[in-house]
Design a protein around this motif. Sequence first.
Motif, short mmCIF file in Angstrom:
data_model
loop_
_atom_site.label_atom_id
_atom_site.label_comp_id
_atom_site.label_asym_id
_atom_site.label_seq_id
_atom_site.Cartn_x
_atom_site.Cartn_y
_atom_site.Cartn_z
N ALA A 1 -2.74 2.67 4.27
CA ALA A 1 -1.98 1.86 4.98
C ALA A 1 -2.30 2.08 6.66
O ALA A 1 -2.50 0.95 7.31
CB ALA A 1 -0.64 1.95 4.64
N VAL A 2 -2.35 3.34 6.86
CA VAL A 2 -2.57 3.64 8.23
C VAL A 2 -3.70 3.05 8.76
O VAL A 2 -3.88 2.50 9.87
CB VAL A 2 -2.41 5.07 8.79
N VAL A 3 -4.75 3.39 8.03
CA VAL A 3 -6.27 2.77 8.48
C VAL A 3 -6.03 1.23 8.38
O VAL A 3 -6.52 0.62 9.41
CB VAL A 3 -7.06 3.28 7.31
N TYR A 4 -5.35 0.52 7.68
CA TYR A 4 -5.24 -0.89 7.42
C TYR A 4 -4.65 -1.29 8.85
O TYR A 4 -4.91 -2.56 9.39
CB TYR A 4 -4.60 -1.36 6.29
N LEU B 1 0.86 -1.10 0.10
CA LEU B 1 0.04 -0.01 0.06
C LEU B 1 0.82 1.22 -0.07
O LEU B 1 0.63 2.10 -0.72
CB LEU B 1 -1.05 -0.09 1.13
N MET B 2 1.91 1.18 0.66
CA MET B 2 2.89 2.49 0.88
C MET B 2 3.49 2.62 -0.43
O MET B 2 3.64 3.93 -0.69
CB MET B 2 3.48 2.28 2.17
N PHE B 3 3.92 1.56 -1.02
CA PHE B 3 4.72 1.64 -1.97
C PHE B 3 4.11 2.15 -3.19
O PHE B 3 4.40 2.88 -4.11
CB PHE B 3 5.32 0.27 -2.55
N PHE B 4 2.80 1.92 -3.16
CA PHE B 4 1.76 2.63 -4.33
C PHE B 4 1.16 3.86 -4.07
O PHE B 4 0.41 4.25 -4.52
CB PHE B 4 0.77 1.53 -4.83
N GLY B 5 1.67 4.31 -2.80
CA GLY B 5 1.27 5.78 -2.43
C GLY B 5 0.08 5.72 -1.87
O GLY B 5 -0.58 6.78 -1.46
N SER B 6 -0.53 4.93 -1.08
CA SER B 6 -1.56 4.68 -0.30
C SER B 6 -1.25 4.91 1.18
O SER B 6 -1.76 3.83 1.89
CB SER B 6 -2.53 3.56 -0.64
#
Length: 131
Positions: A99-102, A90-95
């Motif tokens: 990612a934090v919510v997950y 998620l972080m790699f693709f800019g989300s």
Amino acid sequence: MDKRIELLIVCLGCFLGGGFRYLAEFFVSFRYSDQFAVLMVNLVGCFIIGIVTALVTKKTVSKSWGKFLTTGFCGGLTTFSSFASGINRLMFFGSTGLAVVYIVLNMVLGILFVYLGCFFVLGDKLGEIFD
């Protein structure tokens, strides 16, 4: 119980848990996403661990069955490595926000589901296992 037999019991549980995890990832990921599949198996695993912990505490389930279900089945069903991999993806693709919510959903809901599993078995007597 002989430790070798206990090891076999845990391995069998892990085998079954891993199989269920594969099926969950296949069917859930196909329709939704890999992260949702991991969240789902983590929550189910937390709920099962809560139930089994309470049942072992009440001596309704033997410690051997407890090991089979927690260390074995839930150990094969849930995994931290997939959780961490999903966050990195998620972080790699800019989300980063997602990612934090997950992370928060897995942690907060995971703890809640362990509690619910214990409460499901013990009800109002839940506080007694922590005395």
